[in-house]
Design an enzyme around this catalytic site. Sequence first.
Site: not given
Length: 423
Positions: A261, A276, A351, A387, A348
């Site tokens: 990403r 991140r 999800s 993460r 987070e």
Amino acid sequence: MIDLKLLRSTPDVVRASQVARGDDPSVVDQVLAADAAHRAALQEFETARAEQKSIGKDVARAQGEEKQALLARTKSLAARVKELQAGADAAAAQAVELARSLGNIPEPGVPAGGEDDYTVVKTVGAPRDLAAEGIDVKDHLAIGEGLKAIDMERGAKVSGARFYFLTGIGARLELAVLNAAMQTALEAGFSPMMTPTLVRPEVMAGTGFLGKHADEIYRLERDDLYLTGTSEVALAGYHSGEILDLSDGPLRYAGWSACYRREAGSAGRDTRGIIRVHQFHKVEMFSYCRPEDAAAEHARFLETEERMLQALELPYRVIDTAAGDLGSSAARKFDCEAWLPSQERWMEVTSTSNCTTFQARRLAIRERREDGNEPVATVNGTIGTTRWLVALLENHQQADGSVHVPPVLRPYLGGLEVLEPVR
């Protein structure tokens, strides 16, 4: 892509969806106009084509001047039919392009608003009082460097900012998390998959990732391929263009892949450590199911994610994500957020999204039902990723710099119960 029949019959529902997402409701009228133009152009083409076929039969029976007149009419009509077909195709393309700009319709009960308008569904476990335990709280990077587990400096030297090396016990810990995640997925009925990380444009577009957040995606222009940010993309494309048999229940896959990403919209956010980053690993659950079973399947995914978080002994909360933060393909999304002691906030870590028939329509994935072929539904959810190391290191840190290892990970770490700092 949403159902155009639904759009025609209940445009106010789609307008309300656009408003809830923070998107432009006038696009609905643009889609309706383009759809009407396409259907009108198609009707005109079909009328001309029928006349062309009828004249063709008359030519075979005619003679003399009548036949010459019919041949001239046939030639003129052929050019007209070709022109009308091109117009109908162009109108169809415009209607589809506009329709694809509409996000999926949120499920009833999804909070309206943006990133900060979520609803907390529940909180599980309580954060440790590290100060009361006499622990000087460190962040995951300080802990990881003490364990010789994370090397950001050399990651930046080799690849640039937001890259890293996981070294020694850090590499082993990530593999332990991912293997435990895959085992959990297996026990939940998922078939393991090692997926491609380069996909064609039509697959990336089909999953809904080339909309607002297209700038987050790496593209190899020379090869016209995209690097995936989740194996959801490859798994969604796995059955593209196929007619599935779901008579025995959903088709469930668990994909293990590297993920990429750009993090283009996160300048200045979580720049320290591996929260991140541009590259990471992930185990992603993915299911093809019948639309009427999608909500139950979504609940199953969330339960599986929670089971993994509980096995890792992490305090977490579940939030119902607001419509404006769903992403274009999701009708509902639940995030699980683990406690981050160093920043005293929830972060987070996973999800799960119910995409209903949105992706399947775009990728032409259907099931043969009594009334004909109908689009299936797709559900996705993360069950383990890089993460998670952040939450593990911080929540299980000890005063001497060591880290407690939850029992679920010990079989993958040679039985280690504690990660010891390197002196």
